[in-house]
Design a protein around this motif. Structure first.
Motif, PDB file in Angstrom:
ATOM      1  N   GLU A  15       0.811  -1.213   0.000  1.00  0.00           N
ATOM      2  CA  GLU A  15       0.000   0.000   0.000  1.00  0.00           C
ATOM      3  C   GLU A  15       0.852   1.273   0.000  1.00  0.00           C
ATOM      4  OE1 GLU A  15      -2.578  -0.201   3.347  1.00  0.00           O
ATOM      5  OE2 GLU A  15      -3.710  -1.911   2.580  1.00  0.00           O
ATOM      6  N   SER A  16       2.150   1.114   0.079  1.00  0.00           N
ATOM      7  CA  SER A  16       3.057   2.259   0.198  1.00  0.00           C
ATOM      8  C   SER A  16       3.215   3.015  -1.110  1.00  0.00           C
ATOM      9  CB  SER A  16       4.433   1.773   0.664  1.00  0.00           C
ATOM     10  OG  SER A  16       5.397   2.769   0.499  1.00  0.00           O
ATOM     11  N   ILE A  17       3.050   4.308  -1.041  1.00  0.00           N
ATOM     12  CA  ILE A  17       3.230   5.155  -2.227  1.00  0.00           C
ATOM     13  C   ILE A  17       4.705   5.285  -2.571  1.00  0.00           C
ATOM     14  CG2 ILE A  17       2.937   7.518  -3.097  1.00  0.00           C
ATOM     15  CD1 ILE A  17       0.287   7.484  -1.368  1.00  0.00           C
ATOM     16  N   SER A  18       5.563   5.424  -1.545  1.00  0.00           N
ATOM     17  CA  SER A  18       7.001   5.513  -1.825  1.00  0.00           C
ATOM     18  C   SER A  18       7.511   4.205  -2.420  1.00  0.00           C
ATOM     19  CB  SER A  18       7.788   5.888  -0.569  1.00  0.00           C
ATOM     20  OG  SER A  18       7.650   4.920   0.449  1.00  0.00           O
ATOM     21  N   ASN A  19       7.000   3.060  -1.930  1.00  0.00           N
ATOM     22  CA  ASN A  19       7.401   1.774  -2.509  1.00  0.00           C
ATOM     23  C   ASN A  19       6.980   1.687  -3.972  1.00  0.00           C
ATOM     24  OD1 ASN A  19       8.574   0.869  -0.175  1.00  0.00           O
ATOM     25  ND2 ASN A  19       6.977  -0.601   0.338  1.00  0.00           N
ATOM     26  N   ALA A  20       5.760   2.141  -4.285  1.00  0.00           N
ATOM     27  CA  ALA A  20       5.283   2.093  -5.671  1.00  0.00           C
ATOM     28  C   ALA A  20       6.167   2.939  -6.582  1.00  0.00           C
ATOM     29  CB  ALA A  20       3.831   2.562  -5.741  1.00  0.00           C
ATOM     30  N   LEU A  21       6.539   4.138  -6.113  1.00  0.00           N
ATOM     31  CA  LEU A  21       7.422   4.996  -6.915  1.00  0.00           C
ATOM     32  C   LEU A  21       8.792   4.350  -7.100  1.00  0.00           C
ATOM     33  CD1 LEU A  21       6.592   8.497  -5.373  1.00  0.00           C
ATOM     34  CD2 LEU A  21       6.019   7.708  -7.688  1.00  0.00           C
ATOM     35  N   GLY A  22       9.349   3.833  -6.004  1.00  0.00           N
ATOM     36  CA  GLY A  22      10.652   3.189  -6.081  1.00  0.00           C
ATOM     37  C   GLY A  22      10.642   1.975  -6.980  1.00  0.00           C
ATOM     38  N   ASN A  23       9.582   1.173  -6.872  1.00  0.00           N
ATOM     39  CA  ASN A  23       9.478  -0.022  -7.723  1.00  0.00           C
ATOM     40  C   ASN A  23       9.440   0.343  -9.199  1.00  0.00           C
ATOM     41  OD1 ASN A  23       9.450  -1.750  -5.528  1.00  0.00           O
ATOM     42  ND2 ASN A  23       7.217  -1.878  -5.432  1.00  0.00           N
ATOM     43  N   ILE A  90      18.608   3.567  -5.234  1.00  0.00           N
ATOM     44  CA  ILE A  90      17.249   4.099  -5.146  1.00  0.00           C
ATOM     45  C   ILE A  90      16.773   3.903  -3.712  1.00  0.00           C
ATOM     46  CG2 ILE A  90      14.854   3.848  -5.921  1.00  0.00           C
ATOM     47  CD1 ILE A  90      16.032   2.880  -8.630  1.00  0.00           C
ATOM     48  N   ILE A  91      16.535   5.012  -3.029  1.00  0.00           N
ATOM     49  CA  ILE A  91      16.031   4.963  -1.664  1.00  0.00           C
ATOM     50  C   ILE A  91      14.579   5.420  -1.691  1.00  0.00           C
ATOM     51  CG2 ILE A  91      16.276   5.806   0.706  1.00  0.00           C
ATOM     52  CD1 ILE A  91      19.241   6.301   0.105  1.00  0.00           C
ATOM     53  N   ALA A  92      13.685   4.509  -1.353  1.00  0.00           N
ATOM     54  CA  ALA A  92      12.251   4.815  -1.358  1.00  0.00           C
ATOM     55  C   ALA A  92      11.753   4.808   0.073  1.00  0.00           C
ATOM     56  CB  ALA A  92      11.496   3.787  -2.184  1.00  0.00           C
ATOM     57  N   GLY A  93      11.150   5.915   0.483  1.00  0.00           N
ATOM     58  CA  GLY A  93      10.660   5.945   1.851  1.00  0.00           C
ATOM     59  C   GLY A  93       9.746   7.121   2.111  1.00  0.00           C
ATOM     60  N   PRO A  94       8.986   7.036   3.197  1.00  0.00           N
ATOM     61  CA  PRO A  94       8.097   8.117   3.593  1.00  0.00           C
ATOM     62  C   PRO A  94       8.800   9.095   4.530  1.00  0.00           C
ATOM     63  CG  PRO A  94       7.731   6.236   4.993  1.00  0.00           C
ATOM     64  CD  PRO A  94       8.816   5.843   4.032  1.00  0.00           C
ATOM     65  N   LYS A 132      28.471   7.432  -8.584  1.00  0.00           N
ATOM     66  CA  LYS A 132      27.199   6.724  -8.500  1.00  0.00           C
ATOM     67  C   LYS A 132      26.044   7.715  -8.647  1.00  0.00           C
ATOM     68  CE  LYS A 132      29.246   3.421  -5.245  1.00  0.00           C
ATOM     69  NZ  LYS A 132      29.359   2.252  -6.124  1.00  0.00           N
ATOM     70  N   LYS A 133      24.920   7.215  -9.095  1.00  0.00           N
ATOM     71  CA  LYS A 133      23.703   8.012  -9.228  1.00  0.00           C
ATOM     72  C   LYS A 133      22.707   7.548  -8.186  1.00  0.00           C
ATOM     73  CE  LYS A 133      20.357  10.425 -11.343  1.00  0.00           C
ATOM     74  NZ  LYS A 133      20.337  11.868 -11.535  1.00  0.00           N
ATOM     75  N   ALA A 134      22.026   8.491  -7.541  1.00  0.00           N
ATOM     76  CA  ALA A 134      21.020   8.129  -6.542  1.00  0.00           C
ATOM     77  C   ALA A 134      19.687   8.781  -6.874  1.00  0.00           C
ATOM     78  CB  ALA A 134      21.478   8.545  -5.152  1.00  0.00           C
ATOM     79  N   TYR A 135      18.626   8.073  -6.540  1.00  0.00           N
ATOM     80  CA  TYR A 135      17.262   8.580  -6.655  1.00  0.00           C
ATOM     81  C   TYR A 135      16.599   8.438  -5.293  1.00  0.00           C
ATOM     82  CZ  TYR A 135      17.847   7.961 -11.729  1.00  0.00           C
ATOM     83  OH  TYR A 135      18.294   8.014 -13.027  1.00  0.00           O
ATOM     84  N   LEU A 136      15.849   9.458  -4.904  1.00  0.00           N
ATOM     85  CA  LEU A 136      15.043   9.400  -3.697  1.00  0.00           C
ATOM     86  C   LEU A 136      13.587   9.417  -4.112  1.00  0.00           C
ATOM     87  CD1 LEU A 136      16.889  12.064  -1.494  1.00  0.00           C
ATOM     88  CD2 LEU A 136      17.391   9.619  -1.729  1.00  0.00           C
ATOM     89  N   ALA A 137      12.857   8.375  -3.762  1.00  0.00           N
ATOM     90  CA  ALA A 137      11.420   8.295  -4.036  1.00  0.00           C
ATOM     91  C   ALA A 137      10.717   8.507  -2.701  1.00  0.00           C
ATOM     92  CB  ALA A 137      11.061   6.942  -4.637  1.00  0.00           C
ATOM     93  N   ILE A 138      10.123   9.678  -2.537  1.00  0.00           N
ATOM     94  CA  ILE A 138       9.618  10.088  -1.228  1.00  0.00           C
ATOM     95  C   ILE A 138       8.115  10.307  -1.274  1.00  0.00           C
ATOM     96  CG2 ILE A 138       9.760  11.884   0.553  1.00  0.00           C
ATOM     97  CD1 ILE A 138      12.622  12.436  -0.405  1.00  0.00           C
ATOM     98  N   ALA A 139       7.443   9.870  -0.213  1.00  0.00           N
ATOM     99  CA  ALA A 139       6.018  10.144  -0.041  1.00  0.00           C
ATOM    100  C   ALA A 139       5.830  10.877   1.282  1.00  0.00           C
ATOM    101  CB  ALA A 139       5.209   8.860  -0.050  1.00  0.00           C
ATOM    102  N   SER A 140       4.881  11.827   1.279  1.00  0.00           N
ATOM    103  CA  SER A 140       4.622  12.600   2.489  1.00  0.00           C
ATOM    104  C   SER A 140       3.151  12.976   2.550  1.00  0.00           C
ATOM    105  CB  SER A 140       5.479  13.865   2.488  1.00  0.00           C
ATOM    106  OG  SER A 140       4.986  14.800   3.421  1.00  0.00           O
ATOM    107  N   GLY A 141       2.572  12.793   3.717  1.00  0.00           N
ATOM    108  CA  GLY A 141       1.179  13.174   3.886  1.00  0.00           C
ATOM    109  C   GLY A 141       0.984  14.673   3.914  1.00  0.00           C
ATOM    110  N   ALA A 173       5.954  12.452  -3.993  1.00  0.00           N
ATOM    111  CA  ALA A 173       4.501  12.597  -3.911  1.00  0.00           C
ATOM    112  C   ALA A 173       4.262  13.151  -2.513  1.00  0.00           C
ATOM    113  CB  ALA A 173       3.818  11.250  -4.098  1.00  0.00           C
ATOM    114  N   ASP A 174       4.210  14.468  -2.411  1.00  0.00           N
ATOM    115  CA  ASP A 174       4.134  15.098  -1.093  1.00  0.00           C
ATOM    116  C   ASP A 174       2.838  15.885  -0.930  1.00  0.00           C
ATOM    117  OD1 ASP A 174       4.906  16.962  -2.974  1.00  0.00           O
ATOM    118  OD2 ASP A 174       6.387  17.940  -1.707  1.00  0.00           O
TER     119      ASP A 174
END
Length: 197
Positions: A15-23, A90-94, A132-141, A173-174
């Protein structure tokens, strides 16, 4: 062959939005580049916090560690090896309470090892994980990413830079608890689509 390190931190699973973006980022980049993927799910809460004994073990040269120190340092050795082997992270987290989940901080404390992932010089610390290249996939209410009350993205960008990873892209997605939350999620997915081509 290139390797993607995919780190997730949300406790919400599928159900995680950050997980969906990271995936979506991982799937798109892996399909585009043929990269292998190493996954590290921090939501399992199995990373230890750093104690005085673990800190000493992590700093001791591998050849000089006692058996007890080798056991204490094993998880940090594994996490560091994952980082070193990755071309893309790729770091995906809220955002939890304006900052990173505690598990992300625990991970950071374990991978920041003087002489291995960074070094001290006369002019200050220098990261050893360049290129190295990094991506942050972040979700916030409710916390706007990049705002003065966002202590997650700014901290992660700084921390990755401290390790030598300065090429960091943020997908967020904030403010998704608002009336336009669904639109913000859609826009974040559109940005992912642009990034992966």
């Amino acid at each position: 062959m290139s390797n993607i390190l995919h780190i997730t931190a949300s406790i919400r699973g599928d159900e995680s939005i950050s997980n969906a973006l990271g995936n979506r980022l991982v799937e798109g980049l892996a399909a585009k580049t043929g990269a292998s993927v190493t996954r590290r799910d921090l939501s399992a809460n199995d990373l230890p916090y750093v104690s005085a004994e673990r800190f000493a073990a992590n700093l001791a040269p591998a050849a000089d560690r006692t058996p007890e120190q080798a056991e204490l340092a094993a998880i940090a050795d594994t996490l560091i090896a994952e980082l070193q082997a990755a071309d893309t992270i790729i770091i995906a987290g809220p955002i939890y309470n304006f900052g990173v989940p505690a598990t992300v901080k625990a991970w950071a404390d374990l991978v920041a090892r003087a002489g291995t992932t960074f070094k001290y010089t006369e002019t200050g610390p220098v990261g050893l994980l360049e290129g190295k290249k990094a991506y942050l996939a972040i979700a916030s209410g409710g916390t706007p990413v990049g705002s003065d009350i966002d202590f997650m993205s700014r901290w992660l960008i700084f921390f990755l830079g401290f390790l030598g990873i300065s090429d960091v892209e943020v997908v967020a997605a904030d403010g998704i608890m608002g009336a336009d939350g669904r639109d913000k999620i859609v826009r974040a997915h559109e940005k992912v689509a642009e990034l992966v081509g």
